[in-house]
Design a protein around this motif. Structure first.
Motif, PDB file in Angstrom:
ATOM      1  N   VAL A   1       4.963  -1.896 -11.833  1.00  0.00           N
ATOM      2  CA  VAL A   1       4.862  -3.202 -11.080  1.00  0.00           C
ATOM      3  C   VAL A   1       4.510  -4.222 -12.023  1.00  0.00           C
ATOM      4  O   VAL A   1       3.385  -3.968 -13.655  1.00  0.00           O
ATOM      5  CB  VAL A   1       3.418  -2.346 -10.740  1.00  0.00           C
TER       6      VAL A   1
ATOM      7  N   LEU B   1      10.989   1.287  -6.786  1.00  0.00           N
ATOM      8  CA  LEU B   1      10.950   2.710  -5.592  1.00  0.00           C
ATOM      9  C   LEU B   1      10.731   4.127  -5.983  1.00  0.00           C
ATOM     10  O   LEU B   1      11.967   4.158  -6.640  1.00  0.00           O
ATOM     11  CB  LEU B   1      11.078   1.249  -4.509  1.00  0.00           C
TER      12      LEU B   1
ATOM     13  N   SER C   1      14.584  -1.016  -8.942  1.00  0.00           N
ATOM     14  CA  SER C   1      13.590  -0.936  -9.385  1.00  0.00           C
ATOM     15  C   SER C   1      14.058  -2.591  -8.506  1.00  0.00           C
ATOM     16  O   SER C   1      14.811  -3.083  -8.651  1.00  0.00           O
ATOM     17  CB  SER C   1      13.548  -1.565 -10.610  1.00  0.00           C
TER      18      SER C   1
ATOM     19  N   LEU D   1      12.633   2.612   2.619  1.00  0.00           N
ATOM     20  CA  LEU D   1      14.051   3.089   1.795  1.00  0.00           C
ATOM     21  C   LEU D   1      14.614   3.234   2.734  1.00  0.00           C
ATOM     22  O   LEU D   1      14.956   4.345   2.811  1.00  0.00           O
ATOM     23  CB  LEU D   1      12.707   3.858   0.994  1.00  0.00           C
TER      24      LEU D   1
ATOM     25  N   LEU E   1      -1.235  -0.353  -4.566  1.00  0.00           N
ATOM     26  CA  LEU E   1      -0.072  -0.344  -4.001  1.00  0.00           C
ATOM     27  C   LEU E   1       0.238   1.576  -3.329  1.00  0.00           C
ATOM     28  O   LEU E   1      -0.578   2.143  -3.792  1.00  0.00           O
ATOM     29  CB  LEU E   1       0.819   0.271  -5.410  1.00  0.00           C
TER      30      LEU E   1
ATOM     31  N   ALA F   1       8.754  -4.096  -9.303  1.00  0.00           N
ATOM     32  CA  ALA F   1       8.436  -2.386  -9.230  1.00  0.00           C
ATOM     33  C   ALA F   1       9.317  -1.357  -8.855  1.00  0.00           C
ATOM     34  O   ALA F   1      10.416  -1.360  -8.225  1.00  0.00           O
ATOM     35  CB  ALA F   1       6.498  -2.242  -8.175  1.00  0.00           C
TER      36      ALA F   1
ATOM     37  N   VAL G   1       5.410   4.348  -6.167  1.00  0.00           N
ATOM     38  CA  VAL G   1       5.165   2.798  -7.147  1.00  0.00           C
ATOM     39  C   VAL G   1       5.463   2.512  -8.254  1.00  0.00           C
ATOM     40  O   VAL G   1       4.328   2.470  -9.038  1.00  0.00           O
ATOM     41  CB  VAL G   1       4.808   1.982  -5.412  1.00  0.00           C
ATOM     42  N   THR G   2       5.768   2.280  -9.197  1.00  0.00           N
ATOM     43  CA  THR G   2       5.507   2.496 -10.463  1.00  0.00           C
ATOM     44  C   THR G   2       5.904   1.004 -11.662  1.00  0.00           C
ATOM     45  O   THR G   2       6.882   0.576 -10.643  1.00  0.00           O
ATOM     46  CB  THR G   2       5.948   3.878 -11.069  1.00  0.00           C
TER      47      THR G   2
ATOM     48  N   LEU H   1       7.077   3.051   3.418  1.00  0.00           N
ATOM     49  CA  LEU H   1       6.134   2.080   2.195  1.00  0.00           C
ATOM     50  C   LEU H   1       5.097   1.629   2.649  1.00  0.00           C
ATOM     51  O   LEU H   1       5.677   0.684   3.023  1.00  0.00           O
ATOM     52  CB  LEU H   1       7.115   2.270   0.871  1.00  0.00           C
TER      53      LEU H   1
ATOM     54  N   PHE I   1       1.810  -0.734   1.956  1.00  0.00           N
ATOM     55  CA  PHE I   1       1.192  -1.464   1.129  1.00  0.00           C
ATOM     56  C   PHE I   1       0.047  -1.836   1.869  1.00  0.00           C
ATOM     57  O   PHE I   1      -0.470  -2.917   2.330  1.00  0.00           O
ATOM     58  CB  PHE I   1       1.409  -2.547   0.327  1.00  0.00           C
TER      59      PHE I   1
END
Length: 235
Positions: free
Chosen positions: A66, A114, A36, A167, A59, A112, A63-64, A122, A124
């Motif tokens: 948030v 990752l 996170s 990442l 997003l 968020a 990705v959670t 990633l 956006f």
């Protein structure tokens, strides 16, 4: 790596940073897969002289958790799917606060979780809306992927690149060993490392270390990493 190069590396204490990008970009990082973290988006300019009044960031999958930060644009609004997952975040400046021209730098942010997919990029996709002094509105879509702002690869710059983060896997101070399962074209993703080794090739973001690599017998400069490659990284 021979002993002389190892000793020389130990004497290098400062790494150089890459220059800030002119497009909408993510300033924070490095980003660790499965963690996170807070992401700060830099809006460097408006639209053809008009002030920015709305920023909408979509997003990517995975990705959670948030949680956006409110900004000079006001409170962030969340858009969710049928399952309650946040799909985009929008910041909108009150009409009375829109400036007559493009004079300010803006930043918005969110935290968020990752996805746990190291060595991947990633994107956006971001929509920047501006309003000129005469009330004319325009929108720039920063949605292109796979170009010069693709931190993991790409062959050339995109006209309107989407903000992106690369990442990295979990790391510890000192040497870390990984097997890369993605194709990494852009070695600049290791900008906070002292050195990256893969067989008889090596890379460093630091000019002094690069000069040591160039003088190392039987060693070539590492320019890309193929899937399945075992690498060593020193942080």
């Amino acid at each position: 790596m021979n002993a002389s190069l190892r000793l020389s590396l130990a004497a290098v204490a400062t790494l150089l940073c890459t220059a800030a990008e002119a497009h909408i970009s993510v300033l924070s990082g490095p980003f660790i897969a499965g963690n996170s973290q807070e992401l700060t988006f830099n809006i460097a300019h408006g639209c053809s002289g008009a002030d920015t009044f709305r920023i909408e960031i979509h997003l990517p999958e995975g990705v959670t958790s948030v949680r956006p930060l409110d900004s000079v644009f006001g409170k962030a609004a969340l858009s969710k799917d049928a399952n309650g997952a946040v799909k985009s975040v929008v910041w909108t400046k009150p009409a009375a606060e829109v400036l007559p021209g493009d004079t300010h730098l803006y930043r918005v942010g969110l935290s968020a979780m990752l996805p746990n997919k190291p060595f991947t990029t990633l994107y956006f996709p971001t929509f920047q809306s501006c309003r000129a002094a005469d009330g004319t509105e325009s929108t720039v879509e920063w949605i292109a992927t796979g170009g010069g702002h693709d931190h993991g690869g790409g062959t050339g710059p995109s006209a309107n690149p989407a903000p992106a983060v690369f990442l990295l896997p979990e790391r510890a101070p000192g040497w870390n060993k990984y097997t890369v399962d993605q194709h990494v074209h852009d070695m600049a993703v290791f900008k906070d490392a002292q050195i990256v080794w893969a067989g008889k090739t090596a890379y460093s973001p630091n000019p002094l270390v690069r000069s040591l690599i160039e003088r190392e017998p039987d060693t070539q400069m590492l320019q890309e990493i193929h899937p399945g490659t075992e690498i060593w990284i020193k942080y």
